[in-house]
Design a protein around this motif. Structure first.
Motif, short mmCIF file in Angstrom:
data_model
loop_
_atom_site.label_atom_id
_atom_site.label_comp_id
_atom_site.label_asym_id
_atom_site.label_seq_id
_atom_site.Cartn_x
_atom_site.Cartn_y
_atom_site.Cartn_z
N MET A 1 0.79 -1.20 -0.14
CA MET A 1 -0.02 -0.01 0.01
C MET A 1 0.85 1.26 -0.03
N ALA A 2 0.56 2.25 -0.87
CA ALA A 2 1.35 3.47 -0.81
C ALA A 2 0.37 4.66 -0.53
N ASP A 3 0.81 5.67 -0.17
CA ASP A 3 0.06 6.96 -0.13
C ASP A 3 0.62 7.74 -1.07
N LYS A 4 -0.39 8.44 -1.71
CA LYS A 4 -0.03 9.77 -2.74
C LYS A 4 -0.93 10.94 -2.83
N PRO A 5 -0.57 11.87 -3.27
CA PRO A 5 -1.39 13.25 -3.09
C PRO A 5 -2.11 13.20 -4.48
N ILE A 6 -3.19 13.68 -4.49
CA ILE A 6 -4.03 14.17 -5.91
C ILE A 6 -4.78 15.30 -5.74
N LEU A 7 -4.74 16.27 -6.63
CA LEU A 7 -5.36 17.40 -6.74
C LEU A 7 -6.73 17.39 -7.13
N PHE A 8 -7.63 18.11 -6.48
CA PHE A 8 -9.11 18.34 -6.76
C PHE A 8 -9.47 19.92 -7.01
N SER A 9 -10.35 20.06 -7.97
CA SER A 9 -10.86 21.77 -7.98
C SER A 9 -12.11 21.75 -6.81
N GLY A 10 -12.09 23.13 -6.45
CA GLY A 10 -13.41 23.33 -5.64
C GLY A 10 -14.59 22.46 -5.59
N ASP A 11 -15.00 22.69 -6.83
CA ASP A 11 -16.18 21.92 -7.07
C ASP A 11 -16.37 20.30 -6.89
N MET A 12 -15.03 19.78 -7.25
CA MET A 12 -14.89 18.50 -7.06
C MET A 12 -14.94 17.97 -5.44
N VAL A 13 -14.20 18.92 -4.77
CA VAL A 13 -14.13 18.86 -3.49
C VAL A 13 -15.44 18.77 -2.77
N ARG A 14 -16.16 19.73 -3.26
CA ARG A 14 -17.76 19.89 -2.51
C ARG A 14 -18.34 18.43 -2.85
N ALA A 15 -18.07 17.69 -4.16
CA ALA A 15 -18.75 16.60 -4.63
C ALA A 15 -18.21 15.34 -3.75
N LEU A 16 -17.13 15.43 -3.35
CA LEU A 16 -16.32 14.54 -2.55
C LEU A 16 -17.03 14.44 -1.22
N LEU A 17 -17.26 15.52 -0.67
CA LEU A 17 -17.86 15.92 0.81
C LEU A 17 -19.37 15.74 0.84
N ASP A 18 -19.86 15.88 -0.17
CA ASP A 18 -21.30 15.46 -0.53
C ASP A 18 -21.52 14.02 -0.47
N GLY A 19 -20.44 13.39 -0.93
CA GLY A 19 -20.74 11.71 -1.14
C GLY A 19 -21.09 11.41 -2.52
N PRO A 60 -5.09 -0.59 -6.64
CA PRO A 60 -6.21 -0.77 -5.61
C PRO A 60 -5.61 -1.01 -4.28
N GLY A 61 -5.97 -0.51 -3.10
CA GLY A 61 -5.54 -0.40 -1.79
C GLY A 61 -4.80 0.77 -1.57
N ASP A 62 -4.24 1.47 -2.47
CA ASP A 62 -3.33 2.55 -2.27
C ASP A 62 -4.24 3.73 -1.87
N ARG A 63 -3.77 4.69 -1.04
CA ARG A 63 -4.47 5.88 -0.58
C ARG A 63 -4.10 7.13 -1.03
N LEU A 64 -5.05 8.09 -1.47
CA LEU A 64 -4.80 9.25 -2.07
C LEU A 64 -5.04 10.53 -1.25
N TRP A 65 -4.42 11.21 -0.68
CA TRP A 65 -4.89 12.17 0.19
C TRP A 65 -5.10 13.67 -0.62
N VAL A 66 -6.28 14.26 -0.65
CA VAL A 66 -6.79 15.26 -1.66
C VAL A 66 -6.17 16.59 -1.17
N ARG A 67 -5.33 17.01 -2.14
CA ARG A 67 -4.99 18.54 -2.09
C ARG A 67 -5.98 19.59 -2.78
N GLU A 68 -6.22 20.48 -1.90
CA GLU A 68 -7.10 21.50 -2.30
C GLU A 68 -6.82 23.07 -2.08
N ARG A 69 -7.50 23.99 -2.74
CA ARG A 69 -7.01 25.35 -2.25
C ARG A 69 -7.21 25.67 -0.96
N PHE A 70 -6.29 26.19 -0.09
CA PHE A 70 -6.47 26.43 1.23
C PHE A 70 -5.85 27.78 1.82
#
Length: 201
Positions: A1-19, A60-70
Protein backbone atom coordinates in the motif's frame (compact mmCIF):
# COMPACT_ATOMS: atom_id res chain seq x y z
CA UNK A 1 0.00 0.00 0.00
CA UNK A 2 1.25 3.47 -0.89
CA UNK A 3 0.04 6.98 -0.05
CA UNK A 4 -0.04 9.58 -2.82
CA UNK A 5 -1.36 13.15 -3.18
CA UNK A 6 -4.05 14.07 -5.71
CA UNK A 7 -5.39 17.50 -6.71
CA UNK A 8 -9.09 18.41 -6.94
CA UNK A 9 -10.88 21.64 -7.87
CA UNK A 10 -13.28 23.29 -5.43
CA UNK A 11 -16.38 21.93 -7.17
CA UNK A 12 -14.99 18.41 -7.08
CA UNK A 13 -14.02 18.74 -3.41
CA UNK A 14 -17.63 19.68 -2.67
CA UNK A 15 -18.80 16.61 -4.60
CA UNK A 16 -16.45 14.43 -2.54
CA UNK A 17 -17.72 15.96 0.70
CA UNK A 18 -21.34 15.48 -0.37
CA UNK A 19 -20.76 11.80 -1.19
CA UNK A 20 -21.58 12.38 -4.86
CA UNK A 21 -18.13 11.57 -6.26
CA UNK A 22 -16.42 8.17 -6.07
CA UNK A 23 -14.53 8.26 -9.38
CA UNK A 24 -12.09 10.55 -11.14
CA UNK A 25 -10.56 10.47 -14.60
CA UNK A 26 -7.06 11.76 -15.32
CA UNK A 27 -5.51 12.22 -18.76
CA UNK A 28 -2.68 9.89 -19.71
CA UNK A 29 0.11 12.11 -21.02
CA UNK A 30 3.37 10.15 -20.80
CA UNK A 31 4.85 9.26 -24.17
CA UNK A 32 5.86 5.80 -22.94
CA UNK A 33 2.26 5.13 -21.94
CA UNK A 34 1.01 6.06 -25.40
CA UNK A 35 3.68 3.85 -26.98
CA UNK A 36 2.45 0.97 -24.83
CA UNK A 37 -1.18 1.66 -25.73
CA UNK A 38 -0.28 1.54 -29.42
CA UNK A 39 1.22 -1.93 -28.95
CA UNK A 40 -0.68 -3.57 -26.11
CA UNK A 41 -4.22 -3.52 -24.76
CA UNK A 42 -5.31 -0.84 -22.28
CA UNK A 43 -5.05 -3.25 -19.34
CA UNK A 44 -1.28 -3.39 -19.89
CA UNK A 45 -0.90 -0.08 -18.07
CA UNK A 46 -2.57 -1.44 -14.93
CA UNK A 47 -0.28 -4.49 -14.66
CA UNK A 48 2.24 -4.60 -11.78
CA UNK A 49 5.34 -2.70 -12.75
CA UNK A 50 3.57 -0.44 -15.24
CA UNK A 51 1.62 1.84 -12.91
CA UNK A 52 4.31 4.53 -13.12
CA UNK A 53 2.96 5.16 -16.63
CA UNK A 54 -0.38 6.26 -15.17
CA UNK A 55 -1.19 9.90 -14.29
CA UNK A 56 -1.55 8.90 -10.62
CA UNK A 57 0.76 6.06 -9.68
CA UNK A 58 -1.83 4.09 -7.73
CA UNK A 59 -3.36 0.63 -7.62
CA UNK A 60 -6.25 -0.80 -5.57
CA UNK A 61 -5.45 -0.54 -1.89
CA UNK A 62 -3.39 2.65 -2.24
CA UNK A 63 -4.58 5.79 -0.48
CA UNK A 64 -4.79 9.27 -2.00
CA UNK A 65 -4.81 12.39 0.15
CA UNK A 66 -6.67 15.26 -1.44
CA UNK A 67 -4.94 18.55 -2.10
CA UNK A 68 -7.26 21.56 -2.43
CA UNK A 69 -7.01 25.34 -2.30
CA UNK A 70 -6.50 26.47 1.30
CA UNK A 71 -5.24 29.07 3.76
CA UNK A 72 -3.71 28.82 7.22
CA UNK A 73 -4.39 31.27 10.05
CA UNK A 74 -3.36 31.51 13.69
CA UNK A 75 0.02 30.00 14.44
CA UNK A 76 0.65 29.35 10.78
CA UNK A 77 -0.38 32.72 9.39
CA UNK A 78 2.24 34.11 7.03
CA UNK A 79 4.38 31.00 7.12
CA UNK A 80 5.03 28.55 4.35
CA UNK A 81 2.52 25.66 4.41
CA UNK A 82 5.31 23.25 5.36
CA UNK A 83 6.09 25.40 8.41
CA UNK A 84 2.53 26.11 9.51
CA UNK A 85 1.73 22.99 11.53
CA UNK A 86 -0.57 24.01 14.37
CA UNK A 87 -2.34 26.77 12.48
CA UNK A 88 -6.01 26.63 11.59
CA UNK A 89 -6.68 25.41 8.07
CA UNK A 90 -9.40 27.09 5.97
CA UNK A 91 -10.69 25.44 2.81
CA UNK A 92 -11.61 27.52 -0.21
CA UNK A 93 -14.27 25.00 -1.26
CA UNK A 94 -16.18 25.81 1.95
CA UNK A 95 -16.13 29.57 1.48
CA UNK A 96 -18.74 31.94 0.14
CA UNK A 97 -17.81 35.09 -1.78
CA UNK A 98 -17.46 37.22 1.35
CA UNK A 99 -15.09 34.75 2.94
CA UNK A 100 -13.06 34.54 -0.25
CA UNK A 101 -12.55 38.29 -0.32
CA UNK A 102 -11.64 38.34 3.37
CA UNK A 103 -8.90 35.75 3.08
CA UNK A 104 -6.29 37.14 0.73
CA UNK A 105 -3.74 34.42 1.44
CA UNK A 106 -5.34 31.49 -0.37
CA UNK A 107 -2.69 29.02 -1.49
CA UNK A 108 -2.88 26.79 -4.58
CA UNK A 109 -3.82 23.18 -3.97
CA UNK A 110 -0.41 21.98 -5.18
CA UNK A 111 1.12 23.53 -2.05
CA UNK A 112 -1.19 21.84 0.47
CA UNK A 113 0.91 19.75 2.88
CA UNK A 114 -0.17 16.29 3.91
CA UNK A 115 -1.00 17.35 7.49
CA UNK A 116 -3.56 19.92 6.25
CA UNK A 117 -5.57 17.52 4.06
CA UNK A 118 -9.07 16.56 5.24
CA UNK A 119 -10.05 13.92 2.67
CA UNK A 120 -8.58 10.46 2.13
CA UNK A 121 -9.49 8.29 -0.85
CA UNK A 122 -8.84 4.54 -0.89
CA UNK A 123 -8.49 3.24 -4.44
CA UNK A 124 -10.67 0.23 -5.23
CA UNK A 125 -10.26 0.01 -9.02
CA UNK A 126 -8.13 1.46 -11.81
CA UNK A 127 -9.14 1.24 -15.48
CA UNK A 128 -7.63 2.65 -18.65
CA UNK A 129 -10.06 3.65 -21.38
CA UNK A 130 -11.00 6.31 -23.88
CA UNK A 131 -12.73 9.32 -22.36
CA UNK A 132 -15.87 8.96 -24.45
CA UNK A 133 -16.31 5.33 -23.34
CA UNK A 134 -17.65 6.51 -19.99
CA UNK A 135 -20.83 4.67 -18.98
CA UNK A 136 -23.89 6.17 -17.32
CA UNK A 137 -23.08 4.67 -13.91
CA UNK A 138 -19.54 6.03 -14.17
CA UNK A 139 -20.76 9.53 -15.03
CA UNK A 140 -22.94 9.41 -11.92
CA UNK A 141 -19.95 8.22 -9.87
CA UNK A 142 -18.02 11.22 -11.24
CA UNK A 143 -20.58 13.43 -9.47
CA UNK A 144 -22.80 14.04 -12.51
CA UNK A 145 -26.29 12.60 -11.90
CA UNK A 146 -27.90 14.65 -14.67
CA UNK A 147 -31.04 16.67 -14.09
CA UNK A 148 -34.54 17.42 -15.34
CA UNK A 149 -36.05 20.90 -15.49
CA UNK A 150 -38.77 21.84 -13.03
CA UNK A 151 -41.44 21.48 -15.71
CA UNK A 152 -40.01 18.13 -16.76
CA UNK A 153 -39.64 19.16 -20.39
CA UNK A 154 -35.87 19.62 -20.55
CA UNK A 155 -33.00 17.76 -19.03
CA UNK A 156 -29.43 16.57 -19.27
CA UNK A 157 -28.27 12.97 -18.98
CA UNK A 158 -25.41 12.01 -16.62
CA UNK A 159 -23.16 11.50 -19.66
CA UNK A 160 -24.03 14.96 -21.04
CA UNK A 161 -23.43 16.58 -17.66
CA UNK A 162 -20.05 14.88 -17.38
CA UNK A 163 -19.20 16.01 -20.91
CA UNK A 164 -19.86 19.61 -19.86
CA UNK A 165 -17.87 19.20 -16.65
CA UNK A 166 -14.91 17.74 -18.53
CA UNK A 167 -14.88 20.61 -21.00
CA UNK A 168 -15.03 23.17 -18.19
CA UNK A 169 -11.89 21.67 -16.65
CA UNK A 170 -9.93 20.27 -19.60
CA UNK A 171 -11.03 21.96 -22.82
CA UNK A 172 -7.63 23.45 -23.58
CA UNK A 173 -5.31 20.56 -22.79
CA UNK A 174 -7.50 17.51 -23.42
CA UNK A 175 -10.81 18.39 -25.13
CA UNK A 176 -13.64 15.89 -25.27
CA UNK A 177 -13.50 15.89 -29.07
CA UNK A 178 -9.98 14.41 -29.00
CA UNK A 179 -11.26 11.42 -26.98
CA UNK A 180 -8.00 11.08 -25.02
CA UNK A 181 -6.87 8.01 -23.14
CA UNK A 182 -7.64 8.38 -19.43
CA UNK A 183 -7.09 6.45 -16.23
CA UNK A 184 -10.34 6.04 -14.29
CA UNK A 185 -9.87 5.68 -10.53
CA UNK A 186 -12.69 4.39 -8.33
CA UNK A 187 -12.38 4.97 -4.60
CA UNK A 188 -14.05 5.21 -1.23
CA UNK A 189 -13.98 8.52 0.62
CA UNK A 190 -13.03 9.15 4.25
CA UNK A 191 -13.57 12.64 5.62
CA UNK A 192 -10.35 12.44 7.62
CA UNK A 193 -6.70 13.32 7.33
CA UNK A 194 -4.76 10.39 5.90
CA UNK A 195 -2.73 10.01 9.08
CA UNK A 196 -5.88 9.52 11.16
CA UNK A 197 -7.98 7.61 8.61
CA UNK A 198 -8.34 3.85 9.15
CA UNK A 199 -6.09 1.63 7.05
CA UNK A 200 -7.88 -1.05 5.03
CA UNK A 201 -7.02 -4.58 6.09
Amino acid sequence: MADKPILFSGDMVRALLDGRKTQTRRVITKAAAHDALATFCADFLTLPGNRDLLPVNAVPGDRLWVRERFAVSGIGWGKKPSEAIGGRVHFHADSDHGWQSYWGNWRPSIHMPRWASRLTLTVTQVRVERLQDIRREDAIAEGCPGYVSRDGEDGVSPEEEFHGLWESLNAERAPWSKNPWVAAYTFTVERQNIDTAPVAA
